[in-house]
Scaffold this motif. Structure first.
Motif, PDB file in Angstrom:
ATOM      1  N   ASP A 197       0.810  -1.215   0.000  1.00 52.73           N
ATOM      2  CA  ASP A 197       0.000   0.000   0.000  1.00 52.73           C
ATOM      3  C   ASP A 197       0.845   1.267   0.000  1.00 52.73           C
ATOM      4  OD1 ASP A 197       1.017  -0.057   2.558  1.00 52.73           O
ATOM      5  OD2 ASP A 197      -0.918   0.186   3.565  1.00 52.73           O
ATOM      6  N   GLY A 198       2.174   1.119  -0.110  1.00 55.39           N
ATOM      7  CA  GLY A 198       3.039   2.273  -0.262  1.00 55.39           C
ATOM      8  C   GLY A 198       3.657   2.800   1.009  1.00 55.39           C
ATOM      9  N   ASP A 199       3.268   2.271   2.163  1.00 57.87           N
ATOM     10  CA  ASP A 199       3.911   2.717   3.401  1.00 57.87           C
ATOM     11  C   ASP A 199       4.672   1.560   4.041  1.00 57.87           C
ATOM     12  OD1 ASP A 199       1.783   1.300   4.753  1.00 57.87           O
ATOM     13  OD2 ASP A 199       0.551   3.080   4.509  1.00 57.87           O
ATOM     14  N   ILE A 214       4.059  -9.253  12.654  1.00 59.89           N
ATOM     15  CA  ILE A 214       3.849  -8.319  11.547  1.00 59.89           C
ATOM     16  C   ILE A 214       2.967  -7.189  12.050  1.00 59.89           C
ATOM     17  CG2 ILE A 214       2.958  -7.998   9.214  1.00 59.89           C
ATOM     18  CD1 ILE A 214       5.425  -9.812   9.403  1.00 59.89           C
ATOM     19  N   LEU A 215       3.471  -5.951  11.940  1.00 60.91           N
ATOM     20  CA  LEU A 215       2.720  -4.763  12.358  1.00 60.91           C
ATOM     21  C   LEU A 215       2.504  -3.896  11.122  1.00 60.91           C
ATOM     22  CD1 LEU A 215       4.772  -5.630  14.843  1.00 60.91           C
ATOM     23  CD2 LEU A 215       3.838  -3.562  15.880  1.00 60.91           C
ATOM     24  N   LEU A 216       1.258  -3.807  10.678  1.00 58.41           N
ATOM     25  CA  LEU A 216       0.944  -3.060   9.465  1.00 58.41           C
ATOM     26  C   LEU A 216       0.747  -1.587   9.784  1.00 58.41           C
ATOM     27  CD1 LEU A 216      -1.449  -5.490   7.557  1.00 58.41           C
ATOM     28  CD2 LEU A 216       1.035  -5.222   7.359  1.00 58.41           C
ATOM     29  N   ASN A 217       1.313  -0.760   8.922  1.00 59.70           N
ATOM     30  CA  ASN A 217       1.263   0.693   9.062  1.00 59.70           C
ATOM     31  C   ASN A 217      -0.106   1.221   8.636  1.00 59.70           C
ATOM     32  OD1 ASN A 217       1.847   3.499   8.958  1.00 59.70           O
ATOM     33  ND2 ASN A 217       3.959   3.092   8.338  1.00 59.70           N
ATOM     34  N   GLY A 268       0.875 -11.559  -0.857  1.00 65.95           N
ATOM     35  CA  GLY A 268       0.580 -10.327  -1.572  1.00 65.95           C
ATOM     36  C   GLY A 268      -0.159  -9.314  -0.733  1.00 65.95           C
ATOM     37  N   ASP A 269      -0.606  -9.734   0.450  1.00 61.44           N
ATOM     38  CA  ASP A 269      -1.398  -8.864   1.317  1.00 61.44           C
ATOM     39  C   ASP A 269      -0.841  -8.822   2.740  1.00 61.44           C
ATOM     40  OD1 ASP A 269      -1.979 -11.429   2.070  1.00 61.44           O
ATOM     41  OD2 ASP A 269      -4.163 -11.232   1.912  1.00 61.44           O
ATOM     42  N   ALA A 270       0.436  -9.167   2.866  1.00 60.57           N
ATOM     43  CA  ALA A 270       1.112  -9.211   4.168  1.00 60.57           C
ATOM     44  C   ALA A 270       0.628 -10.358   5.042  1.00 60.57           C
ATOM     45  CB  ALA A 270       1.007  -7.886   4.911  1.00 60.57           C
TER      46      ALA A 270
END
Length: 424
Positions: A197-199, A214-217, A268-270
């Protein structure tokens, strides 16, 4: 010489081993250089802006960092010491204050803080400034976490089971840490765009709970609750890179207790597939991904604590199509990618390619860590000859540092990658 060499920090012998690449992913015998400290972690960057890669070494059970300037030929005859916090376990180099020079961030496990040392512009450093983190700060990584074009800090805290995020004020000073929960005993943190997603998201190796967090921004430098994936016994290091050539970031994890490296392929989606394990040496503590054999995909180098050696795992993926000489790359349907010109270059270079059929074309620039610097082309083009100019800036328009970069052409499922060198 354009190949990826290896630098290895040796704690018990107090030195750094340099293994020059023979050009094909095999390595010459190690040359050892003293650090004047108990070398635990090493980072390579052009610290004195002379066009070659110097070394910064964090010395565990001491209060300093060693700087070893490159003589220009891959030798490092002298070390200079700079004060940090207590028990400097990890060092990372990035332009923290936006002046074009590479500064240092150091995680200090004994003083529970992170030290920043700003570069004076010549490879010498100002006195350290310390910022509080969690307990037993073991690993530090710098990336633009909040999308404001400066480098923030992420610190893995093994004693408090969390990750500290310190946002940059834009001048190399940092706001107070915000802590996010991880697993038990986090000892390694890596930042990359895991969900596309660019971040920049975070991957954390947790030594005591034997898993990866995994920690998503959220897009602003704040992070969702950690999602955990089981690793093998005793994970010590995590690295994210596109290992299967599909454009997203996969995970490589050094697992000391299992004497192997675990690979988790990104869906593809973390979210990540079940791990595949590959044997390494005795007690692998650190893993790094780079194109070691010049075939366009990411291989692995693994430092093994108890067998006193480095394992090289060559990527056998046949997804990527690439060459590393100066001849054009011939792809299916008569597509062609040429070597950039000039090379080395400063400040700009031209990349030529041709299409015999109408195609959707993507050309991206990557740094040596596999992180995308910018996208030059992402559009459908008619048949013909084309060239695109890269001016040595990232997606935000900031000038990038001297060093080796990769440019990748992607057309459908076909890719080609070449190297180029920016010299300032």
């Amino acid at each position: 010489d354009g190949d990826f060499d290896l630098a290895v920090a040796n704690y018990f012998s107090g030195n750094v081993s340099i293994l020059p690449n023979n050009g094909n992913g095999t390595f010459a015998a190690a040359n050892n250089f003293g650090t004047e400290g108990s070398a635990w972690s090493v980072f390579s960057a052009d610290l004195d802006s002379d066009g070659d890669f110097d070394l910064a070494v964090a010395n565990a059970w001491s209060t300093n960092v060693s700087i070893l300037p490159n003589d220009g030929d891959g030798t490092f005859p002298s070390a200079r010491l700079y004060g940090a916090g207590n028990s400097a376990y990890s060092v990372f180099s990035a332009d923290l204050n936006g002046d074009g020079d590479k500064d240092l961030a150091v995680a200090n496990s004994g003083s529970d803080n992170v030290s920043t040392l700003l570069n004076n512009g010549d490879g010498t450093f100002a006195p350290a400034v310390n910022y509080g983190t969690g307990d037993y700060s073991y690993s530090v990584f710098s990336a633009d976490l909040d999308g404001d074009a400066d480098f923030d800090l992420a610190v893995a805290n093994a004693g408090s089971n969390n990750v500290s995020v310190l946002k940059n004020n834009g001048d190399g000073t940092f706001v107070a840490a915000v802590n996010y929960g991880a697993g038990v005993g986090p000892v390694s943190v890596f930042s990359s765009d895991l969900d596309g997603d660019g971040d920049k998201d975070l991957a954390v190796a947790n030594n005591l709970s034997d898993d990866i967090s995994i920690l998503l921004n959220h897009g602003d430098g704040t992070f969702a609750a950690a999602v955990s994936y089981v690793a093998a016994d005793d994970p010590w290091s995590v690295f994210a890179a596109d290992l299967d050539g599909d454009g997203d970031r996969d995970l490589a994890v050094a697992t000391s207790g299992a004497d192997n490296v675990s690979i988790r392929i990104n869906n593809g989606d973390a979210t990540f597939a079940l791990p595949v394990h590959y044997g390494a040496g005795d007690g692998p503590r650190s893993v790094y991904a780079a194109d070691l054999d010049d075939d366009g995909d990411f291989d692995l180098a693994v430092a093994n604590e108890f067998s006193d050696n480095v394992s090289i795992l060559v990527n056998l993926s046949d997804i990527a199509v690439s060459v590393v000489n100066d001849e054009p790359v011939d792809l299916p349907n008569s597509l062609s990618l040429a070597q950039n010109y000039p090379n080395p270059f400063n400040p700009a270079t031209s990349i030529a390619y041709s299409l015999d059929v109408r195609s959707h074309v993507v050309i991206d620039i990557y740094n040596v860590l596999g992180r995308k610097v910018c996208s030059l082309i992402d559009q459908t083009q008619s048949a013909g000859n084309y060239q695109v100019i890269w001016d040595g800036t990232d997606q935000s328009g900031r000038s990038v540092a001297t060093g080796l970069y990769l440019y990748r052409l992607q057309i459908g499922e076909n890719t080609a990658t070449k190297k180029m060198i920016l010299l300032k």
